[in-house]
Scaffold this active site. Structure first.
Site, short mmCIF file in Angstrom:
data_model
loop_
_atom_site.label_atom_id
_atom_site.label_comp_id
_atom_site.label_asym_id
_atom_site.label_seq_id
_atom_site.Cartn_x
_atom_site.Cartn_y
_atom_site.Cartn_z
N GLY C 126 -1.85 4.57 8.31
CA GLY C 126 -2.53 5.82 8.61
C GLY C 126 -2.76 6.63 7.34
O GLY C 126 -2.05 7.60 7.08
N TYR C 127 -3.73 6.22 6.56
CA TYR C 127 -4.01 6.93 5.31
C TYR C 127 -5.28 7.79 5.46
O TYR C 127 -5.26 8.99 5.36
CB TYR C 127 -4.20 5.96 4.16
CG TYR C 127 -2.92 5.56 3.47
CD1 TYR C 127 -1.68 5.72 4.10
CD2 TYR C 127 -2.91 5.01 2.19
CE1 TYR C 127 -0.50 5.36 3.49
CE2 TYR C 127 -1.72 4.65 1.56
CZ TYR C 127 -0.53 4.82 2.21
OH TYR C 127 0.64 4.47 1.59
N GLU C 243 0.81 -3.38 -6.14
CA GLU C 243 -0.08 -4.14 -5.28
C GLU C 243 -1.53 -4.09 -5.71
O GLU C 243 -2.40 -4.50 -4.98
CB GLU C 243 0.04 -3.62 -3.85
CG GLU C 243 1.37 -3.95 -3.22
CD GLU C 243 1.68 -5.43 -3.29
OE1 GLU C 243 0.75 -6.25 -3.22
OE2 GLU C 243 2.87 -5.77 -3.43
#
Lengths: 396, 338, 396, 338
Positions: C126-127, C243
């Site tokens: 949920g960004y 990442e």
């Protein structure tokens, strides 16, 4: 709408016949051989045009101009370029002539216009300055009134043809009071006056036909001003409106593209064939042909209607990028034969590199020279800003 | 052929179509033709282009190019032309060919008084809605011929319906010993190749015009969206990098418009000039569809990826037009004479 | 420096053997056939990886991770993609797992991490919010303290995999006092809580795996917060650092490019041949291959050294644009067979269009779906701004 | 071959070359090699690449790729290698071929104890400055062989000198019954093709590295110029549209750097892998040279067109590298195996 009327076709044939029969053959021969033209070549070419009444291409009839419709003008340009005739040096004939005709004094019209048509005087353009490239509003070149004279001070740059010119027309600041674009006047000066120094600029293609010109307290009579004081911005925009498609050069683009196929037929390809059967080259060539066909249609649409600022800006980008793409394809086609940098001012220039197709060095120098197309006359970036303002305006 | 429309008549036609489509965003072909009374316009490329552009602008599902192309073929073959309100479509593509009619392998064999059709046709637009199918098939002397099939004749025809990316109805057709009456053959036996080539160019001119409407709308939607979408404290249309990219979209739109004119005006030229102009047009149209479509999605950000906004539907219709009869490489090869 | 060490080559062979022997064959078969995977397929795939200890690819060893070097990780990813194995759904394993491991409470590590590795829980991210896309600092989603709970309110969008997820981790504003980037916390919620509504978003490729999620007074205990209050921005950047190359997918790009040649060999070309001998296609293909080779070299350079923000941004642009270029080439190759829009959730999906090469509809949907690559995770435009700041900084 | 340099040694070599070239912007080859003591580095591609990148960054006229390639060929053929301070260059290109050695028509015929050479070589870099020429020619069995010609032997050799676009000395060579001694043949008779192919790839790796230096500098110069050039009341680097274009230049520069590594590291691979890697590298290098060069000029505005600023000279050297041994299309065809 994209097709010529029967009358226009008849005119086209007339122009074509003229270049085949009544135009100096040595000029055409030099152009075909990739040799640089001399001033005398241009004079010979202009005189042939003038003898036919076809030099004042953008001028009204009453001052010796052709009075052509935009389409006739287009047809003429195209045939001139197809014929490998000399491009009309634009500074006098295309740029300042129509302004003199429209806004000049009677004396200016009587003295300057015939001298241009008879090739007695060549002109240079003094618009850009070192600190004002695409941003013409920030001009610093000054003209200060002193009795019946102006005293000119400042530097003009990127002046093309200054080495051949007798006169220069300058954008000069005559007032600092008003908005930046205001207070600019159009003032002419003979290039031989004391205080004027011309510094040739050598370009990356090896040419040195541009110059930087310094004015150090140069005195000219106020009668050398064209039109009213402070109105140059207006005149320049009028010029822009009438001449905004003069850079289109669709004819030379078609001619150059066709010439690439001829050259390709002579150049060895991979394996045993010649480059005219090379798929990568032919696809790239066809891609530009397709683009050019659309650009030509756009120009014809524009010539038959009204041209907005956004359309003119878009066509400037399309035409100049297309011209660059053609030179890019040309150097790709040339391969290693583009490597020699040769001086093309003499007839036997190509003998300097006997193992190289002469097409190569010409292509290379054109490629380099044409990089300027997207820089001068309002850079592509400035044109995009103009277009964006129009698009955002329409959206509102 | 009708006389060319005056400028005022062109504007009237455009406005009539635009007004109609503004009121009905899911028009039926019958109503569209019938209520506007534009059946005769289908045989005139200039009028067809005006209608096509509006269809593109509104992005509605109407088989204009299909019906007009079929009508033109029937007219040229002196076959009875169905009313313009009926849907007819041409089945030419096959799994064994890329775009060249020369690769058609569907075969029609004389059988008593009639014909037997055998072969597979791929992605036939509007086939499921069509009152009549035109089928290009190889006949006796190994030339191409055209057959007309009424939609009632379903024996020996396996039809697999689906939607294409642009939401149009389409189908794959498999003919297995499909029986046709003698008069199903239209036009000269073994003489359909030139007709098909010309039909393709006429269809392409209409699709080019439709693309102009699509592309104009994509640009308008993008300018509007970037003008209201705020990020980093301002409308994103305030960012010059985005402004210049929308200008690049505009440049493609303008050249696409000129290209469509070029194609339409070239339809009456000799075949070589016609082919060159239409293929040039389509190279530009395809490029514009790709560039404008990609940029429209990118500049819409995540919203451009959703099926909710019209933008994706416009892009997908443009993607279908790009490849409907041939792709850019085929057109380039045609221009180059390779 | 671009070459693998003998130890790395041995590892590569080990991974390759694993996918050939110990990985669910039905998952690979579905991927090869272009059929969409189910949740159970992903569970099967994850369990096979976990059985080998290879699921926690970015996790430290002490919480069940692989502890691989960046190059080992790269080798694993590449072999996974070469094998047509299922991509690891990143939300739990790649994104939140390492953050829980680094900053989570002991309870969170003990409860959440094993559940992820054992495929008992799937997570969603949920960004993004409707008004905060690339501009994450302007988040509005709020978490207000109420005793030992937070009350969550707001909307999250572009949440992928929400239809399979049990949990969601959210960036939530816990304070409005500080600088925009501050005052954001990382808070987790089970998706089944009252007040949470999931609205699937249908995308242009026909998929509906993304969602918009509304939170209406959703209550979660403060122990669902990862790390300290107001520190989510810091954690997100740590994640970004570890990442930032996980999107590279060099293996799948190589695999897809190679697959295009196989497809081309089956597709008819102009005239009598097949598309694998078509020069335009082969040149376009070779151009992307050349580009990919340079991108791969860039990734390997980056993995063996330190990665600056500018380098990471540049590689994100290069990798995503290359992926898009491959899908663009794929639809070009597909020709008309890209036209059908088919539902690929069933095994016999391709039978719906029996006259069409199944490659076409897959290529089309990939092309459309991959348009998102240059939008999410920091759009290309945002990456360019990041790079420019670095370039301008170096020039100073 | 020498052992690979450690990271620290690489930095030392780079710094030494950079420092030398910062002091002397018109270095002579002899001095450059002699004072830096880097003669042995010429046979090592990794070291050569480091030197080449600095030559590019400083854009000086030094025949690194030519001398290194000739030295490698002589070494491979077990022929005496001249001191690295001497200039040697390979003459391969001809008017009748595009880039493929297979098209070489220059012919060497046995004549008594020696050879007679007949043919034309086009745009031989550094030929006028060379102490020794290597010439690729067809011999008896129609294979290719290599000959070494000392610069003193001018009988039957017509040499037309000129400068190339990058300002390097070059010449066209016409051999008319040019006499050579028996030992002018180096390497296996009729066995030079594979050697030439490998030599080309080695030369390309060095040129790729040189291009990296050129491109980096073009970007740096452009960022610096746009940072100080003011228009419309601000430095033009303040315009986001220009910022993003400089970022695009940066992206090309980064991929060019990776490409050069790729090429250098692939030189010891088998021929197919080597060819693929080097050609991939050169496709990217050529694209970068074109894009970065064009943008550098455009963003410099009028100043970019002048011979006064370094920018144009960098661009022209990049343009020469683009096509020195083959062009992008040739490399693409090699990658595609067409």
């Amino acid at each position: 709408m994209l097709k010529l009327t029967p009358e226009e076709v008849a005119f086209q044939e007339e122009v074509r016949a003229f270049f085949a029969r009544d135009y100096p053959a040595h000029v055409i021969a030099k152009n075909k051989a990739g040799q640089r033209l001399t001033k005398q070549d241009h004079i010979d070419a202009q005189r042939a045009l003038n003898a036919r009444g076809w030099l004042g291409v953008g001028w009204p009839r009453d001052v010796g101009g052709t009075g052509w419709t935009p389409i006739e003008r287009y047809i003429f340009d195209e045939e001139l370029e197809f014929a490998h005739a000399a491009g009309i040096i634009p500074m006098a004939v295309i740029y300042i002539g129509p302004i003199i005709a429209a806004f000049g004094s009677e004396q200016q019209k009587t003295e300057w216009l015939p001298a241009i048509l008879e090739s007695r005087s060549f002109w240079a353009q003094g618009y850009s300055e070192p600190e004002a490239g695409s941003d013409l509003a920030s001009l610093r070149f000054s003209a200060v009134r002193d009795g019946d004279d102006y005293i000119l001070n400042g530097t003009k740059i990127w002046t093309s043809g200054a080495h051949w010119a007798d006169w220069i027309f300058c954008l000069a600041r005559t007032s600092r009071e008003e908005r930046k674009q205001q207070g600019i006047s159009l003032i002419c000066a003979p290039l031989g006056l004391p205080g004027i120094r011309v510094h040739p600029i050598r370009l990356i293609d090896g040419s040195d036909e541009l110059a930087r010109i310094e004015f150090d307290n140069v005195r000219v009579p106020i009668t050398n001003r064209i039109g009213d004081e402070g109105q140059a911005w207006h005149y320049a925009n009028v010029l822009l409106k009438t001449e905004r498609l003069s850079y289109a050069h669709i004819g030379s683009k078609k001619r150059d593209l066709a010439a690439l196929l001829d050259q390709a037929a002579k150049l060895p390809a991979r394996g045993s064939g010649t480059m005219d059967r090379d798929p990568a080259f032919r696809f790239a060539h066809a891609r530009i042909e397709a683009r050019l066909a659309a650009i030509e249609a756009s120009i014809l649409r524009a010539l038959r209607g009204e041209i907005s600022m956004a359309t003119a800006a878009a066509l400037k980008i399309a035409c100049t990028e297309c011209a660059q793409a053609i030179t890019g394809l040309a150097i790709d086609l040339a391969g290693r034969s583009r490597l020699p940098m040769l001086d093309r001012s003499v007839a036997d220039w190509a003998d300097a590199a006997p193992a190289v197709a002469p097409f190569g060095p010409v292509a290379l120098q054109s490629y380099l020279f044409e990089r300027a197309q997207t820089i001068y006359g309002g850079s592509t970036e400035v044109q995009k800003n103009i277009i964006w303002r129009a698009l955002a305006g329409m959206a509102r | 052929m009708t006389a060319p429309l005056s400028d005022a008549e062109q504007v009237m036609l455009r406005d009539a179509v635009r007004t109609y489509l503004a009121k009905d965003d899911a028009p039926r072909w019958f109503d569209f033709i019938d209520r506007l009374g534009i059946g005769r316009a289908l045989l005139d490329a200039q009028q067809g282009a005006i209608i096509a552009e509006e269809i593109g602008r509104a992005r509605v599902h109407l088989p204009l190019a299909e019906v007009a192309t079929a009508a033109w073929l029937l007219d040229r073959c002196n076959a009875p032309v169905p009313p313009a309100t009926a849907i007819a479509t041409l089945a030419w593509a096959e799994p064994g060919l890329r775009y060249d009619f020369a690769g058609i392998e569907t075969r029609a064999r004389r059988n008593g008084d009639g014909w037997r059709l055998e072969g597979t046709k791929a992605v036939v637009d509007w086939a499921t809605e069509a009152d009549a199918l035109l089928v290009a098939a190889r006949t006796g002397g190994d030339g191409l011929s055209l057959f007309r099939i009424d939609s009632a004749r379903t024996d020996g025809l396996r039809l697999s319906p689906y939607r294409t990316i642009d939401g149009h109805p389409a189908a794959d057709l498999i003919f297995e010993d499909h029986a046709l009456p003698d008069d199903a053959l239209i036009g000269p036996e073994c003489g359909a190749l030139d007709l098909l080539e010309e039909a393709r160019d006429r269809a392409l001119a209409l699709l080019a015009a439709e693309a102009v409407g699509l592309l104009d709308s994509l640009l308008e939607q993008t300018i509007a969206y970037t003008g209201q979408r705020r990020q980093f404290g301002q409308p994103i249309a305030g960012f010059q990098a985005l402004q210049h990219r929308m200008v690049d979209m505009y440049l493609e739109c303008e050249l696409a418009r000129s290209s469509a004119w070029l194609a339409v005006e070239a339809l009456d030229e000799r075949p070589a000039a016609r082919a060159r102009a239409v293929s040039s047009a389509m190279v530009n149209i395809a490029r514009a569809c790709r560039l404008v479509g990609q940029e429209a999605i990118q500049l819409h950000g995540g919203m451009g990826m959703t099926d909710e906004l019209p933008i994706g539907h416009y892009v997908k219709r443009a993607m279908a037009i790009e490849v409907s009869w041939a792709d850019s490489d085929w057109h380039l090869a045609r221009i180059a004479g390779l």
